[in-house]
Design an enzyme around this catalytic site. Sequence first.
Site, PDB file in Angstrom:
ATOM      1  N   ARG A   2     -25.813  10.855  24.441  1.00 12.09           N
ATOM      2  CA  ARG A   2     -25.824  12.730  24.311  1.00 12.09           C
ATOM      3  C   ARG A   2     -27.296  12.953  25.235  1.00 12.09           C
ATOM      4  NH1 ARG A   2     -30.283  11.520  24.799  1.00 12.09           N
ATOM      5  NH2 ARG A   2     -32.078  10.384  23.348  1.00 12.09           N
ATOM      6  N   ARG A  26     -25.635   4.570  24.249  1.00  9.74           N
ATOM      7  CA  ARG A  26     -25.602   3.404  23.883  1.00  9.74           C
ATOM      8  C   ARG A  26     -24.153   2.871  23.670  1.00  9.74           C
ATOM      9  NH1 ARG A  26     -27.688   6.142  17.790  1.00  9.74           N
ATOM     10  NH2 ARG A  26     -29.599   5.962  19.295  1.00  9.74           N
ATOM     11  N   GLU A  83     -31.148   6.311  29.787  1.00 10.32           N
ATOM     12  CA  GLU A  83     -31.488   5.337  28.267  1.00 10.32           C
ATOM     13  C   GLU A  83     -30.468   4.767  28.303  1.00 10.32           C
ATOM     14  OE1 GLU A  83     -34.424   5.373  25.073  1.00 10.32           O
ATOM     15  OE2 GLU A  83     -32.560   6.150  24.930  1.00 10.32           O
TER      16      GLU A  83
HETATM   17  N1  LIG Z   1     -34.299   5.101  14.432  1.00 14.03           N
HETATM   18  C1  LIG Z   1     -35.367   4.455  15.018  1.00 14.03           C
HETATM   19  N2  LIG Z   1     -34.966   4.212  16.605  1.00 14.03           N
HETATM   20  C2  LIG Z   1     -35.995   4.019  17.323  1.00 14.03           C
HETATM   21  C3  LIG Z   1     -37.017   3.557  16.208  1.00 14.03           C
HETATM   22  N3  LIG Z   1     -38.068   3.179  17.591  1.00 14.03           N
HETATM   23  C4  LIG Z   1     -37.792   4.041  19.007  1.00 14.03           C
HETATM   24  N4  LIG Z   1     -36.039   4.381  19.057  1.00 14.03           N
HETATM   25  C5  LIG Z   1     -35.275   4.975  19.730  1.00 14.03           C
HETATM   26  O1  LIG Z   1     -35.075   4.100  21.022  1.00 14.03           O
HETATM   27  C6  LIG Z   1     -35.314   5.550  21.518  1.00 14.03           C
HETATM   28  C7  LIG Z   1     -37.402   4.882  22.399  1.00 14.03           C
HETATM   29  O2  LIG Z   1     -38.644   4.195  22.260  1.00 14.03           O
HETATM   30  P1  LIG Z   1     -38.790   3.462  22.844  1.00 14.03           P
HETATM   31  O3  LIG Z   1     -38.775   2.881  23.774  1.00 14.03           O
HETATM   32  O4  LIG Z   1     -39.997   2.970  21.382  1.00 14.03           O
HETATM   33  O5  LIG Z   1     -39.657   4.830  23.800  1.00 14.03           O
HETATM   34  P2  LIG Z   1     -40.053   5.745  23.612  1.00 14.03           P
HETATM   35  O6  LIG Z   1     -39.414   6.906  24.355  1.00 14.03           O
HETATM   36  O7  LIG Z   1     -41.613   5.468  24.426  1.00 14.03           O
HETATM   37  O8  LIG Z   1     -39.935   6.375  21.868  1.00 14.03           O
HETATM   38  P3  LIG Z   1     -40.924   6.447  20.835  1.00 14.03           P
HETATM   39  O9  LIG Z   1     -40.822   5.445  20.316  1.00 14.03           O
HETATM   40  O10 LIG Z   1     -40.202   7.860  20.098  1.00 14.03           O
HETATM   41  O11 LIG Z   1     -42.592   6.987  21.091  1.00 14.03           O
HETATM   42  C8  LIG Z   1     -36.190   6.553  20.482  1.00 14.03           C
HETATM   43  O12 LIG Z   1     -36.014   7.296  21.491  1.00 14.03           O
HETATM   44  C9  LIG Z   1     -35.282   6.377  19.157  1.00 14.03           C
HETATM   45  O13 LIG Z   1     -33.890   6.950  19.732  1.00 14.03           O
HETATM   46  C10 LIG Z   1     -37.065   2.949  15.668  1.00 14.03           C
HETATM   47  O14 LIG Z   1     -38.459   3.097  15.225  1.00 14.03           O
HETATM   48  N5  LIG Z   1     -35.989   4.189  14.901  1.00 14.03           N
HETATM   49  N1  LIG Z   2     -30.039   5.886  24.117  1.00  9.43           N
HETATM   50  C1  LIG Z   2     -28.806   6.637  22.904  1.00  9.43           C
HETATM   51  N2  LIG Z   2     -27.414   6.881  22.768  1.00  9.43           N
HETATM   52  C2  LIG Z   2     -27.456   8.056  22.313  1.00  9.43           C
HETATM   53  N3  LIG Z   2     -27.686   9.450  21.625  1.00  9.43           N
HETATM   54  C3  LIG Z   2     -28.799   8.543  20.817  1.00  9.43           C
HETATM   55  C4  LIG Z   2     -29.705   7.443  21.966  1.00  9.43           C
HETATM   56  N4  LIG Z   2     -31.567   7.817  21.450  1.00  9.43           N
HETATM   57  C5  LIG Z   2     -30.976   8.560  20.806  1.00  9.43           C
HETATM   58  N5  LIG Z   2     -29.462   9.172  20.713  1.00  9.43           N
HETATM   59  C6  LIG Z   2     -29.384   9.987  19.633  1.00  9.43           C
HETATM   60  O1  LIG Z   2     -29.435  11.303  19.509  1.00  9.43           O
HETATM   61  C7  LIG Z   2     -29.285  11.928  18.972  1.00  9.43           C
HETATM   62  C8  LIG Z   2     -31.053  13.498  18.608  1.00  9.43           C
HETATM   63  O2  LIG Z   2     -31.990  12.323  19.220  1.00  9.43           O
HETATM   64  P1  LIG Z   2     -33.494  12.918  19.543  1.00  9.43           P
HETATM   65  O3  LIG Z   2     -33.540  11.616  21.312  1.00  9.43           O
HETATM   66  O4  LIG Z   2     -34.003  13.455  18.993  1.00  9.43           O
HETATM   67  O5  LIG Z   2     -34.398  11.720  18.482  1.00  9.43           O
HETATM   68  P2  LIG Z   2     -35.062   9.505  19.559  1.00  9.43           P
HETATM   69  O6  LIG Z   2     -34.319   9.445  20.037  1.00  9.43           O
HETATM   70  O7  LIG Z   2     -34.581   9.022  18.265  1.00  9.43           O
HETATM   71  O8  LIG Z   2     -36.375  10.317  19.376  1.00  9.43           O
HETATM   72  P3  LIG Z   2     -37.605  10.243  19.711  1.00  9.43           P
HETATM   73  O9  LIG Z   2     -38.372  11.962  20.026  1.00  9.43           O
HETATM   74  O10 LIG Z   2     -38.829   9.587  18.930  1.00  9.43           O
HETATM   75  O11 LIG Z   2     -37.222   9.517  21.266  1.00  9.43           O
HETATM   76  C9  LIG Z   2     -29.676  11.256  16.874  1.00  9.43           C
HETATM   77  O12 LIG Z   2     -29.041  10.743  16.247  1.00  9.43           O
HETATM   78  C10 LIG Z   2     -29.808  10.056  17.891  1.00  9.43           C
HETATM   79  O13 LIG Z   2     -29.421   8.788  17.036  1.00  9.43           O
END
Ligand SMILES: Nc1nc2c(ncn2[C@@H]2O[C@H](COP(=O)(O)OP(=O)(O)OP(=O)(O)O)[C@@H](O)[C@H]2O)c(=O)[nH]1
Ligand SMILES: Nc1ncnc2c1ncn2[C@@H]1O[C@H](COP(=O)(O)OP(=O)(O)OP(=O)(O)O)[C@@H](O)[C@H]1O
Length: 212
Positions: free
Chosen positions: A43, A75, A137
């Site tokens: 996404r 992912r 990522e």
């Molecule tokens: N559901 C869930 N997803 C997570 C969690 N922590 C990290 N992720 C996922 O992993 C991504 C990257 O997280 P991190 O490696 O912690 O790095 P970051 O970009 O600094 O993200 P933040 O945790 O949002 O500050 C997030 O954008 C989420 O998609 C968690 O506790 N729960």
């Molecule tokens: N690397 C990834 N590949 C595929 N789907 C993702 C990935 N990271 C996040 N998503 C999905 O994309 C949707 C939107 O997530 P969003 O980017 O708003 O939040 P997040 O990545 O979970 O959190 P944050 O903003 O705290 O980093 C969610 O359904 C999430 O599970």
Amino acid sequence: MNWDIFIAPYAQVVEELKVKLKGMRRQFEYEMEQSPIEFVTGRVKPKSSIIEKARRKAINPENIEKELQDIAGVRVVCQFVDDIYAVVDMLKNRHDFDIVEEKDYITRKKDSGYRSYHVIINYPVETIHGEKIVLAEIQIRTLAMNFWATNEHSLNYKYAGKIPTEVKSRLKRAAEAAFQLDEEMSKIKSEIQEAQKVFLRKEDKKKEPKKG
Ligand SMILES: Nc1nc2c(ncn2[C@@H]2O[C@H](COP(=O)(O)OP(=O)(O)OP(=O)(O)O)[C@@H](O)[C@H]2O)c(=O)[nH]1
Ligand SMILES: Nc1ncnc2c1ncn2[C@@H]1O[C@H](COP(=O)(O)OP(=O)(O)OP(=O)(O)O)[C@@H](O)[C@H]1O
């Protein structure tokens, strides 16, 4: 800033990575009858989520491209924990992007209970103005880790990041249960795979044109 112009290279990267990773899955199935990759999703981070994260992390708008690593995200979901490490090794052997960071939230889970392996890459994408290096990522996790993370993500959304303590501790217990599930499945991996191979062969036979 025109948002569509800004986001276009990221959308391109997500599409290219999905094609490449799904291609790996198909190749494995043809050559080995099974694949460490169960499925692949991807996404582009929604605009509201980019703005909210940049604000939360105090990132200047002009630094978003350099500091937000997950605008382009894919992912890879695997059946077993050791499949994750097989996928990571394969990513390391590729020559079409550079790995800039690895985050192993499997050996060191996050406080929330979150487990996954993240690989951050510099991906060269061709644009109409020439090559652009874009951060992306790749999250690699098992089906059990994905089940947990998807549900926790929904609850975080519902409670706007402030999950009640009671629900939080249930989530931690659920994370522990998902970990145990992965452990138990790993112990009977070879039996499961043998059964899946037999099943695949039967399916292939059904597809063969009948003789005579
Ligand atoms: N559901 C869930 N997803 C997570 C969690 N922590 C990290 N992720 C996922 O992993 C991504 C990257 O997280 P991190 O490696 O912690 O790095 P970051 O970009 O600094 O993200 P933040 O945790 O949002 O500050 C997030 O954008 C989420 O998609 C968690 O506790 N729960
Ligand atoms: N690397 C990834 N590949 C595929 N789907 C993702 C990935 N990271 C996040 N998503 C999905 O994309 C949707 C939107 O997530 P969003 O980017 O708003 O939040 P997040 O990545 O979970 O959190 P944050 O903003 O705290 O980093 C969610 O359904 C999430 O599970």
